[in-house]
Design an enzyme around this catalytic site. Structure first.
Site, PDB file in Angstrom:
ATOM      1  CB  ILE A  42      42.406  38.450  -4.174  1.00  0.00           C
ATOM      2  CG1 ILE A  42      42.121  37.717  -2.847  1.00  0.00           C
ATOM      3  CG2 ILE A  42      41.631  37.812  -5.312  1.00  0.00           C
ATOM      4  CD1 ILE A  42      40.661  37.656  -2.450  1.00  0.00           C
ATOM      5  CE  LYS A  82      46.662  31.182  -2.978  1.00  0.00           C
ATOM      6  NZ  LYS A  82      46.398  32.286  -2.091  1.00  0.00           N
ATOM      7  CG  HIS A 125      77.121  27.894   0.531  1.00  0.00           C
ATOM      8  ND1 HIS A 125      76.760  29.155   0.098  1.00  0.00           N
ATOM      9  CD2 HIS A 125      78.049  27.438  -0.341  1.00  0.00           C
ATOM     10  CE1 HIS A 125      77.467  29.437  -0.996  1.00  0.00           C
ATOM     11  NE2 HIS A 125      78.245  28.423  -1.280  1.00  0.00           N
ATOM     12  NE  ARG A 173      41.686  52.308  -3.428  1.00  0.00           N
ATOM     13  CZ  ARG A 173      40.607  52.251  -2.641  1.00  0.00           C
ATOM     14  NH1 ARG A 173      39.468  52.763  -3.057  1.00  0.00           N
ATOM     15  NH2 ARG A 173      40.669  51.664  -1.467  1.00  0.00           N
ATOM     16  CB  THR A 227      36.652  31.403   2.179  1.00  0.00           C
ATOM     17  OG1 THR A 227      35.363  31.993   2.345  1.00  0.00           O
ATOM     18  CG2 THR A 227      37.442  32.187   1.154  1.00  0.00           C
ATOM     19  CB  SER A 264      39.671  27.596   8.519  1.00  0.00           C
ATOM     20  OG  SER A 264      39.891  27.441   7.141  1.00  0.00           O
ATOM     21  N   GLY A 276      44.632  45.836  -5.758  1.00  0.00           N
ATOM     22  CA  GLY A 276      46.084  45.744  -5.568  1.00  0.00           C
ATOM     23  C   GLY A 276      46.453  44.982  -4.314  1.00  0.00           C
ATOM     24  CD  GLU A 285      47.868  35.073  -3.389  1.00  0.00           C
ATOM     25  OE1 GLU A 285      46.714  34.608  -3.385  1.00  0.00           O
ATOM     26  OE2 GLU A 285      48.646  34.956  -2.411  1.00  0.00           O
TER      27      GLU A 285
END
Ligand code: NDP
Length: 470
Positions: free
Chosen positions: A179, A51, A436, A199, A42, A14, A176, A182
């Protein structure tokens, strides 16, 4: 001294592609770009794009379940992974082609091979040819880290997910962060028996604590088994699977393990040390606000600098670099206010600015928060709670942080980010008339703070109880 190019970019992700394209097409620079792998980097090839398509694929069973609650006879049937994977790769190839053709149309010379820096103005390509440039931009990104526990080479990294031959029946996701949360969501949605081990007691360290609690709770709610506050100590082959040993003395067999234990800058073997480029403790290239290294002709943008490791930030850095060096328009990127989203399901987490914990450490803040069960999921029988939270400076009234845990929170935070970036006050939010019925209207209808927080008095327990019912 004359050089082959004004700019030679290493890395076609990118940040690198943006810098090359802008420098060549808008500022008339003579530019080359070297990429050893697939163009797009990536984000396009093994990150955000595949993803997000996998997230969409994984939503179908929950969508069918919800449809049934709305009166439809809806079933999803079996998931055809090879069919989806084939289509996914066709789409990635299409995007890769767009990246390459965009560079060529801008007049950038593209070398489809690895490049290594020889000296501050020279690069050697994998075929042995050497090219010179007035400026070199390193934009080679990062790659997944393995935690270094015995047997962790048996596990997959996130790159491998998109190429799997078949979906694992029972899978362990380790970590955690973005990645891990998701991919645990995706794998569960695609039908895998999914466990996430971390952990700590909650996922997403560094995010607002209320949001962390809700994301952790949602993982459990969708059926991801959680093994928290525990470390994996070893992995060993067990038939066709992997047996994981944990530091609470337990062991469990999985068909596959996916590591999501962070990423590190891709700086090995690039010739940076030989060229005298200063690296940080984690191997990242140290740059100043202009993305310039200690070697005046060498610059770096994106994850390789380990500033804010997000695609839009790399793009901004690449663009700012090109404008500064070749466009006579010096500018740099403000990294202090960057919105981001974690694409969990059914609710996402969107966030910008300070967490409550960070904001109240040095000033008095008012916390405005609404937690509620959204109409749509409530009707379908779900008790999941959404969160809208604003952190407001008690003195200036500026909104310092906004945290949204709700369906499509990524879309919502993008718009809230405009206001927060402009320095909107809580009163500016209040002046805005609600749309609304929406979820986002809660952002402009929260009248009373749920509490004040500050260095001396942090957190009442009332909101805790509302947010995290037993
Ligand atoms: P993160 O840095 O977000 O998370 C890494 C996780 O691994 C943390 O939970 C960390 O725990 C844990 N960990 C690190 N080392 C070990 C270890 N030795 N043993 C056990 N656990 C460990 O990295 P990710 O890999 O999730 O993502 C990398 C980057 O990619 C992100 O920082 C983000 O910038 C980007 N990204 C962005 C996305 C988005 O915008 N939606 C999506 C995916 C990635 P602890 O918290 O205790 O340190």
């Amino acid at each position: 001294m004359s050089f082959d190019f004004d700019l030679l970019v290493i890395g076609g992700g990118s940040g690198g592609v943006r810098a090359a394209r802008i420098a060549a097409s808008q500022h008339g620079a003579r530019v080359a770009l070297a990429e050893e792998s697939r163009m797009g980097g990536t984000c396009v090839i093994r990150g955000c794009v595949p993803k997000k398509l996998m997230i969409f694929a994984s939503e179908a069973p929950a969508a069918a379940a919800e449809a049934r609650e709305y009166g439809w006879q809806a079933e999803t049937g079996a998931f055809d992974w090879p069919m989806f994977r084939g289509k996914l790769h066709t789409e990635l190839s299409r995007l890769e082609g767009i990246y390459t053709s965009g560079l060529l149309a801008a007049g950038v010379e593209v070398f489809h091979q690895r490049a290594r820096i020889v000296d501050p103005h020279m690069v050697e390509l994998a075929d042995g040819t050497r090219r010179t440039a007035a400026h070199i931009l390193v934009a080679v990104g990062g790659r997944p880290s393995r935690p270094g526990i015995p047997g962790d080479d048996l596990a997959m990294i996130s790159d491998d997910l998109f190429d799997m031959e078949r979906l694992p029946g029972k899978v362990l996701v380790m970590g955690g962060g973005f990645i891990a949360t998701e991919f645990a969501t995706i794998l569960k949605g695609l039908g895998c028996d999914t466990t996430l081990t971390h952990r700590r007691g909650r996922v997403l360290r560094g995010f607002d604590e209320d949001a962390r609690a809700l994301v952790t709770h949602q993982l459990e709610h969708i059926g991801v088994s959680l093994r928290l506050d525990v470390n994996v100590t070893a992995m060993e082959r067990d038939g066709g699977g992997i047996r994981c040993h944990f530091d609470d003395g337990s062991a469990e067999r999985f068909d596959a393990v996916m590591l999501a234990t962070g990423r590190h800058p891709n700086t090995e073997g690039l010739g940076l040390e030989a060229a005298g480029v200063k690296l940080g403790k984690g191997g990242e290239i140290v740059v100043d606000q202009w993305s310039q290294t200690n070697i005046p002709s060498i610059f770096a943008v994106g994850d390789v600098t380990d500033r804010v490791n997000l695609t839009p930030v790399a793009i901004r850095e690449g663009h700012a670099f090109a404008d500064t060096m070749f466009g006579g328009h010096p500018r740099h990127v403000d990294h202090s206010l960057v919105a981001s989203a974690v694409y969990t399901r059914p609710f996402e987490l969107g966030t910008i600015g300070l967490t409550e914990e960070d904001a109240c450490a040095s000033r008095e803040v008012e916390i405005y928060a609404a937690t509620f069960r959204p109409m749509r999921s409530l009707f379908a029988g779900s008790d999941l709670r959404a969160l809208m939270k604003l952190i407001v400076c008690a003195e200036t009234r500026k909104v310092l942080g906004c945290h949204i845990f709700a369906p499509e929170a990524g879309e919502m935070i993008q718009l809230a980010a405009v206001a927060v970036t402009m320095g909107a006050t809580k009163e500016d939010f209040d002046l805005t008339v609600a749309v609304h019925p929406t979820l986002a209207e809660e952002l402009v209808t929260m009248r009373m703070p749920v509490r004040r927080s500050g260095p001396e008095h942090h957190r009442s327990h009332d909101l805790d109880r509302a947010l995290h019912p037993a």
